[in-house]
Design an enzyme around this catalytic site. Structure first.
Site, PDB file in Angstrom:
ATOM      1  N   ASP A 127       0.652  -1.343  -0.047  1.00 23.45           N
ATOM      2  CA  ASP A 127       0.071  -0.026  -0.114  1.00 23.45           C
ATOM      3  C   ASP A 127       0.878   1.179  -0.078  1.00 23.45           C
ATOM      4  OD1 ASP A 127      -3.123   0.071   0.699  1.00 23.45           O
ATOM      5  OD2 ASP A 127      -2.199   1.842   1.085  1.00 23.45           O
TER       6      ASP A 127
ATOM      7  N   TYR B 109     -13.600   7.188 -13.258  1.00 21.02           N
ATOM      8  CA  TYR B 109     -13.734   5.849 -12.526  1.00 21.02           C
ATOM      9  C   TYR B 109     -14.173   4.649 -13.344  1.00 21.02           C
ATOM     10  CZ  TYR B 109     -14.376   2.901  -8.417  1.00 21.02           C
ATOM     11  OH  TYR B 109     -14.320   1.760  -7.640  1.00 21.02           O
TER      12      TYR B 109
ATOM     13  N   LYS C 142     -12.125   1.531 -14.622  1.00 22.46           N
ATOM     14  CA  LYS C 142     -12.672   0.308 -14.022  1.00 22.46           C
ATOM     15  C   LYS C 142     -13.152  -0.582 -15.360  1.00 22.46           C
ATOM     16  CE  LYS C 142     -11.624   0.582  -9.693  1.00 22.46           C
ATOM     17  NZ  LYS C 142     -10.778  -0.246  -9.179  1.00 22.46           N
TER      18      LYS C 142
ATOM     19  N   ILE D 134     -19.809  -1.554  -1.056  1.00 23.81           N
ATOM     20  CA  ILE D 134     -19.143  -2.336  -0.010  1.00 23.81           C
ATOM     21  C   ILE D 134     -18.629  -1.406   1.142  1.00 23.81           C
ATOM     22  CG2 ILE D 134     -17.396  -3.970   0.565  1.00 23.81           C
ATOM     23  CD1 ILE D 134     -19.226  -4.973  -1.550  1.00 23.81           C
TER      24      ILE D 134
ATOM     25  N   THR E 287     -16.410   0.219   3.071  1.00 21.82           N
ATOM     26  CA  THR E 287     -15.034   0.348   3.092  1.00 21.82           C
ATOM     27  C   THR E 287     -14.768   1.841   3.258  1.00 21.82           C
ATOM     28  OG1 THR E 287     -14.786   0.723   0.557  1.00 21.82           O
ATOM     29  CG2 THR E 287     -14.464  -1.602   1.379  1.00 21.82           C
TER      30      THR E 287
END
Length: 254
Positions: free
Chosen positions: A36, A156, A160, A189, A191
């Protein structure tokens, strides 16, 4: 223990889906490379893996930089001798909500450089090592926005969709080389990227409710639920699956 003694590399592993995936590999016996840009959180994940008896190292990597990715894969092989599984989870969602004709070029390039070019770098160098050792499995985390459009966030969706294109193209190229390459396309999700990011669902009850209602299960998904799919795609339980973009969507696309 599906991954006992397997070497498993996870990018974007300091939080969210990446962290859940790294932890899951470790729990099933994998030797994990946690990667990361966030050093503090990444090293915390390594410590968590160690606390459950797992083996892991941390390697800082900005996937938009070719030399970082090359170093990441080399460090993996230097430390553990090989690379068996890779889950490319690193990515950003941007922080702007604007129609396509108003979207600034610098913000466009940032997402393309990280989400698309960065994923290509990862796949490129991971493949080079897997070819040397006779095979492996790669999973790239795309998005629901890799299957359908996402209004007011064109880079985005474009990046993707591009990830799915990388996966399908590479899967064909290496289908007879014992290397399988698949994509996961999650919807909402829970996150940090989603809750604290562009739409700030943690502070916007209306936006959160909209996200929940889009899922037929009427709830948000959990990182572990995506990690379970990633591990399945990397395991010997999915040996006839490659080039697939799997929705993890709570029935949203049904």
């Amino acid at each position: 223990m599906r991954f006992k003694d397997k070497v498993c590399l996870v990018t974007g592993a300091s939080s969210g889906i990446g962290k859940a995936t790294a932890m899951a590999f470790a729990k099933e016996g994998g030797r994990v490379v946690v990667s990361d840009v966030n050093v503090e959180q990444g090293e915390r994940v390594v410590n968590e893996i160690g606390s459950i008896g797992g083996k892991a190292i941390f390697v800082k990597c900005d996937i938009s930089k070719r030399e970082d990715v090359e170093h990441l894969v080399k460090k993996t092989v230097d430390e553990f001798g090989r690379l068996d599984c890779a889950v490319n989870s690193a990515g950003i969602a941007g922080n702007l909500s604007l129609p396509t004709h108003e979207y600034p070029e610098d913000a466009w390039l940032q997402q393309i450089n990280i989400n698309l070019t960065g994923t290509w770098y990862c796949v490129k160098y991971q493949l080079q090592e897997m070819l040397k050792t006779g095979g492996g499995n790669i999973v790239c985390v795309s998005s629901a926005a890799g299957l359908v459009g996402q209004p007011e966030n064109v880079p985005y969706a474009a990046s993707k969709h591009g990830v799915v294109g990388i996966v399908k193209s590479a899967a064909i190229e290496y289908a007879t080389k014992n290397i399988r390459i698949n994509a996961i396309c999650p919807t909402a999700i829970e996150t940090p990227m989603l809750m604290e990011g562009r739409r700030k669902l943690a502070y916007n009850p209306e936006a959160k409710e909209e996200a929940i209602n889009h899922q037929r299960m009427k709830r948000m998904g959990q990182p572990q639920e995506v990690a379970d799919v990633a591990l399945w795609l990397c395991s010997n339980q999915s040996t006839f699956i490659t080039g697939h973009a799997m929705a993890v969507d709570g029935g949203a696309f049904a």
